[in-house]
Enzyme design. Structure first.
Site, short mmCIF file in Angstrom:
data_model
loop_
_atom_site.label_atom_id
_atom_site.label_comp_id
_atom_site.label_asym_id
_atom_site.label_seq_id
_atom_site.Cartn_x
_atom_site.Cartn_y
_atom_site.Cartn_z
N HIS A 20 0.83 -1.22 0.00
CA HIS A 20 0.00 0.00 0.00
C HIS A 20 0.86 1.26 0.00
O HIS A 20 0.37 2.34 -0.29
CB HIS A 20 -0.91 -0.03 1.23
CG HIS A 20 -2.28 0.54 1.01
ND1 HIS A 20 -2.93 0.53 -0.21
CD2 HIS A 20 -3.14 1.13 1.87
CE1 HIS A 20 -4.13 1.08 -0.07
NE2 HIS A 20 -4.27 1.46 1.17
N ASN A 66 -6.55 7.37 3.88
CA ASN A 66 -7.96 7.71 3.74
C ASN A 66 -8.25 9.20 3.80
O ASN A 66 -9.39 9.61 3.58
CB ASN A 66 -8.79 6.99 4.81
CG ASN A 66 -8.71 5.48 4.66
OD1 ASN A 66 -8.17 4.96 3.69
ND2 ASN A 66 -9.25 4.78 5.63
N ASP A 91 -0.96 2.46 -5.51
CA ASP A 91 -0.93 1.01 -5.72
C ASP A 91 -2.22 0.58 -6.43
O ASP A 91 -3.26 1.20 -6.26
CB ASP A 91 -0.78 0.28 -4.38
CG ASP A 91 -1.90 0.59 -3.40
OD1 ASP A 91 -1.98 1.76 -2.95
OD2 ASP A 91 -2.70 -0.31 -3.07
N ASN A 112 -9.26 3.95 -1.30
CA ASN A 112 -9.69 5.01 -0.38
C ASN A 112 -8.90 6.30 -0.52
O ASN A 112 -9.45 7.39 -0.32
CB ASN A 112 -9.63 4.51 1.07
CG ASN A 112 -10.67 3.45 1.34
OD1 ASN A 112 -11.74 3.44 0.74
ND2 ASN A 112 -10.36 2.53 2.24
#
Length: 187
Positions: A20, A66, A91, A112
Site C-alpha cells: 500500500h 484515507n 498502488d 480510499n
C-alpha cells in the site's frame, strides 16, 4: 512551471515497505536518485526537485491514506499548482506486480486514497500513475495483502520498476501526459 507529485502511503514503521506504500517508495527512490531529502511539513513530508526549468514538489502525505485529499488540496493551494499539473502515484490491485499505467483521470476503483482526493478536489480528473501490486490473496484477504510487505520475488525487480516510475514522472512534467502515456503504457 510547478508540479505536485503525490505518492500515496501510510506513515509509521508498521507500513514501511508494504504494498500500500508503493507511492512513498516511488518518491523515496526518485529523491535518492536526485540527491534530495524530504522535510516534515504540514500535512506531510515534502521536497523540491528542479527539472529543466520546472519545480516538482514531491509529497508524501502524513494524513494516512484515507485522508490524502487534505494534503493534496493544501499544497495545490499553497504553491498555486493547477489540477493538470498534479500526479498521484498509487498502488493498484488490478494490475500485475510492477505494471505501470499512467491515466489522465478515472474512478477511484475502490481505493480510499483516490476516493478522498476526488471528494476533496471535487473531481476525478487528475492524473494518476498506477503501480501494479498484483492480487495474489485469498478471498477476504485484500486488507492483509495490501498492508503486507512485498515478497522475495517482487524485491528482485522492484528497483528497476521504481526507476521506471521515476522516468514516467519526469516525462509527465517535461513532455506531458499524452506523450508519456504513449511511450510508457505500451511497455
Amino acid at each position: 512551471m510547478k508540479y505536485l507529485i503525490v505518492g500515496l502511503g501510510n506513515i509509521g514503521d508498521e507500513y514501511h515497505n508494504t504494498r500500500h506504500n508503493i507511492g512513498f517508495m516511488v518518491l523515496d527512490a526518485l529523491a535518492k536518485a536526485s540527491n534530495i531529502v524530504f522535510s516534515d511539513k504540514r500535512y506531510g513530508a515534502i521536497t523540491r526537485l528542479p527539472l529543466k526549468g520546472r519545480q516538482l514538489f514531491l509529497l508524501k502525505p502524513s494524513t494516512f491514506m484515507n485522508l490524502s485529499g487534505f494534503a493534496v488540496r493544501y499544497y495545490m493551494q499553497q504553491e498555486k499548482i493547477p489540477l493538470e499539473n498534479v500526479l498521484v502515484i498509487v498502488d493498484d490491485l488490478a494490475l500485475p506486480f510492477g505494471t505501470l499505467r499512467l491515466k489522465g483521470k478515472g474512478s477511484d476503483a475502490g481505493h480510499n486514497g483516490l476516493r478522498h482526493i476526488a471528494l476533496t478536489l471535487g473531481t476525478e480528473n487528475y492524473a494518476r500513475l498506477k503501480f501494479g501490486i498484483g492480487n495474489n490473496f485469498p478471498r477476504g484477504g485484500q486488507v492483509d495483502y495490501v498492508l503486507s510487505p512485498f515478497d522475495e520475488k517482487d524485491w528482485e525487480t522492484i528497483d528497476e520498476r521504481l526507476k521506471t516510475a521515476g522516468e514516467i514522472i519526469k516525462s509527465f512534467c517535461l513532455a506531458g501526459i499524452d506523450i508519456t502515456m504513449n511511450q510508457f503504457n505500451k511497455k
